[in-house]
Write a protein that holds these residues in place. Structure first.
Motif, PDB file in Angstrom:
ATOM      1  N   HIS A  68       0.824  -1.212   0.000  1.00 45.31           N
ATOM      2  CA  HIS A  68       0.000   0.000   0.000  1.00 45.31           C
ATOM      3  C   HIS A  68       0.857   1.261   0.000  1.00 45.31           C
ATOM      4  CE1 HIS A  68      -3.547   2.456   0.852  1.00 45.31           C
ATOM      5  NE2 HIS A  68      -2.822   3.099   1.733  1.00 45.31           N
ATOM      6  N   HIS A  70       0.986   5.553  -1.968  1.00 42.40           N
ATOM      7  CA  HIS A  70       0.360   6.558  -2.834  1.00 42.40           C
ATOM      8  C   HIS A  70       1.454   7.274  -3.620  1.00 42.40           C
ATOM      9  CE1 HIS A  70      -3.579   6.565  -0.574  1.00 42.40           C
ATOM     10  NE2 HIS A  70      -2.789   6.038   0.341  1.00 42.40           N
ATOM     11  N   HIS A 225      -8.996   1.754   1.850  1.00 44.24           N
ATOM     12  CA  HIS A 225      -8.612   1.957   3.248  1.00 44.24           C
ATOM     13  C   HIS A 225      -9.731   1.451   4.150  1.00 44.24           C
ATOM     14  CE1 HIS A 225      -6.300   5.130   1.079  1.00 44.24           C
ATOM     15  NE2 HIS A 225      -5.362   4.853   1.973  1.00 44.24           N
ATOM     16  N   HIS A 266      -4.549  -0.751   6.650  1.00 36.89           N
ATOM     17  CA  HIS A 266      -4.651  -0.309   8.060  1.00 36.89           C
ATOM     18  C   HIS A 266      -5.346  -1.300   9.003  1.00 36.89           C
ATOM     19  CE1 HIS A 266      -2.810   3.236   6.597  1.00 36.89           C
ATOM     20  NE2 HIS A 266      -3.840   3.545   5.831  1.00 36.89           N
ATOM     21  N   ASP A 317       2.695   3.083   2.854  1.00 34.43           N
ATOM     22  CA  ASP A 317       1.685   4.133   2.830  1.00 34.43           C
ATOM     23  C   ASP A 317       2.280   5.522   2.679  1.00 34.43           C
ATOM     24  OD1 ASP A 317      -0.859   5.186   2.730  1.00 34.43           O
ATOM     25  OD2 ASP A 317      -1.098   5.309   4.904  1.00 34.43           O
TER      26      ASP A 317
HETATM   27 FE    FE Z   1      -3.119   5.079   2.226  1.00 32.14          FE
END
Ligand code: FE
Ligand code: GUN
Length: 427
Positions: A68, A70, A225, A266, A317
């Motif tokens: 995960h 971005h 998420h 998460h 993340d």
């Molecule tokens: Fe994220």
């Protein structure tokens, strides 16, 4: 003997389970047709004529899997770390992601991201882009060229975000369809689309329904998420009072595992029902410990997930997390589990080096198939680590050297890297 064979020589370490490392000192790791064929203490006679790359005293580990991150947030990593999740999204994330409407900005930002990811120990990643179709395609072109193996998602969001980045429901579905078609036309070898509803607060029921149609039509996986932060979870209760729990929202739309491979980032506050549903549906959890600290989310009960046999990997993340370096993420996972044990719940023992290494390799690798180990038949993703920069006054065993790498390594230790048997250029 058929097929292309080569052999790496060095100190080989990999996981079969979270419990222990498998170590072969000064051993031979055989790749045949892009797959691991075996790990040998002495080279079998039949392989005698095959080319050998001798990496001396270096460590050879499976490529790391970032479940995960971005890509557009890479530009502001390490910035704006004094806010909680929802404020952080409004103040930092949305304005930054809006910049990717410009292809010039995207070209430069994604070039930096892709180069740094290429030089890291990561070989596989599940990547969020932005809502913008052209910039997402550009990112996919760049990742394809890098040789890394990735899932990339054009983000969907049609509510609760500023106008400058908010999509209309139908427009979002249409753009996603066009994006999928564009991707299929490009015939990438290593880059695949993944549906990416940002999170429940950003997506109306109508958009979720549209995404499910696309999911079925193109048989796509999903990433999103889940149960990250208390404020977010309260908000989901208000937005979806009909849901039994947060993950139930995705499940009602058929976007939560089962026939739809899914990664949820998460899961810090997943309750019994959510954990049971994730287990039943085979949902992958991306544990993102640094992000969970930076945006004051909390600490996920990772040992519980492992003990229950849930599928867990590690996510950087970025830019909730500040770095793409998954060694840092592994160390953060151990460290935050200790604080959880000390301060929150002493029934869950802290995580071990073996467990976090497993999560960063075979655990997350499961989302990509037979990935993240050197067991026979696994795809040949390997990273060679030269730890000589970190001199030590005494000889150290291989396990200790790997443990030290988990705490101290970065891209400077990466001496060579292979994805599906192909070497990645690091320069
Ligand atoms: Fe994220
Ligand atoms: N929830 C929704 N969007 C985001 C994001 O960009 N980062 C994190 N950490 N959580 C999110």
């Amino acid at each position: 003997m058929n097929g292309s064979v080569f052999i790496l020589k060095g100190n080989i370490i990999y996981s079969k389970s979270p419990k222990e490392f498998h170590i072969c000192e000064r051993g031979y790791l055989v790749c045949r047709n892009g797959k691991a064929e075996g790990v040998y203490r002495t080279l079998p006679f039949r392989l005698g004529g095959s080319p050998i790359r001798d990496f001396g005293d270096s460590l050879i580990i499976p490529g790391l899997v970032d479940l995960h991150l971005h890509a557009p947030q890479y530009s502001y990593r390490g910035l704006g770390m004094d806010m909680e999740l929802l404020e952080w999204l409004e103040v930092n994330t949305f304005p930054e992601e809006a910049k990717f409407e410009s292809l010039d900005h995207a070209r430069e930002a994604y070039r930096i991201f892709t180069e740094n990811l290429r030089q890291s120990a990561t070989t596989r990643a599940c990547v969020f882009a932005t809502v913008h179709r052209p910039a997402t395609l550009l990112l996919m072109d760049m990742l394809e060229k890098s040789g890394l193996d990735t899932y990339v998602g054009k983000v969907n969001m049609d509510r609760n975000c500023p106008d400058y980045i908010c999509e209309e429901t139908e427009g979002s579905a249409r753009e996603t369809l066009e994006w999928i078609r564009d991707v299929l036309h490009r015939n990438y070898e290593n880059t695949r689309p993944i549906l990416t509803p940002r999170f429940t607060p950003s997506c109306t029921d109508g958009l979720m329904e549209e995404l499910k149609k696309l999911q079925m039509r193109y048989d796509l996986p999903v990433q999103s998420h889940l149960s990250e932060n208390p404020g977010e979870i309260e908000w989901v209760k208000e937005l979806c009072p009909w849901a039994e729990f947060y993950g139930d929202v995705y499940d009602r739309f058929g976007l939560f595992g089962a026939d739809c491979p899914t990664v949820m980032a998460h899961c810090v506050y997943s309750d019994e029902r959510e954990i049971a549903r994730m287990k039943e549906n085979g949902v992958f959890i991306a544990h993102c410990p640094e992000s969970n600290m930076n945006v004051s989310s909390g600490i996920a009960p990772v040992r519980r997930f492992l003990e229950e046999g849930l599928r867990v990997g590690i996510g950087s993340d970025v830019a909730g997390g500040s770095t793409e370096n998954l060694f840092r993420a592994m160390a953060h996972a151990v460290q935050s589990s200790k604080l959880r044990w000390r301060l929150v719940d002493d029934s869950l023992e802290p995580l071990t080096a073996e467990e976090v290494f497993y999560m960063a390799t075979k655990g997350g690798g499961g989302f990509f198939g037979k990935v993240g180990s050197f067991e026979q038949g696994y795809e040949f993703d390997a990273v060679v680590l030269d730890d000589s920069r970190l001199a030590h006054p005494q000889p150290m065993d291989i396990r200790s050297r790997l443990e030290r790498m988990i705490y101290l390594a970065d891209e400077r230790e990466v001496r060579a890297k292979f994805v599906k048997g192909k070497e990645i250029c690091l320069s």
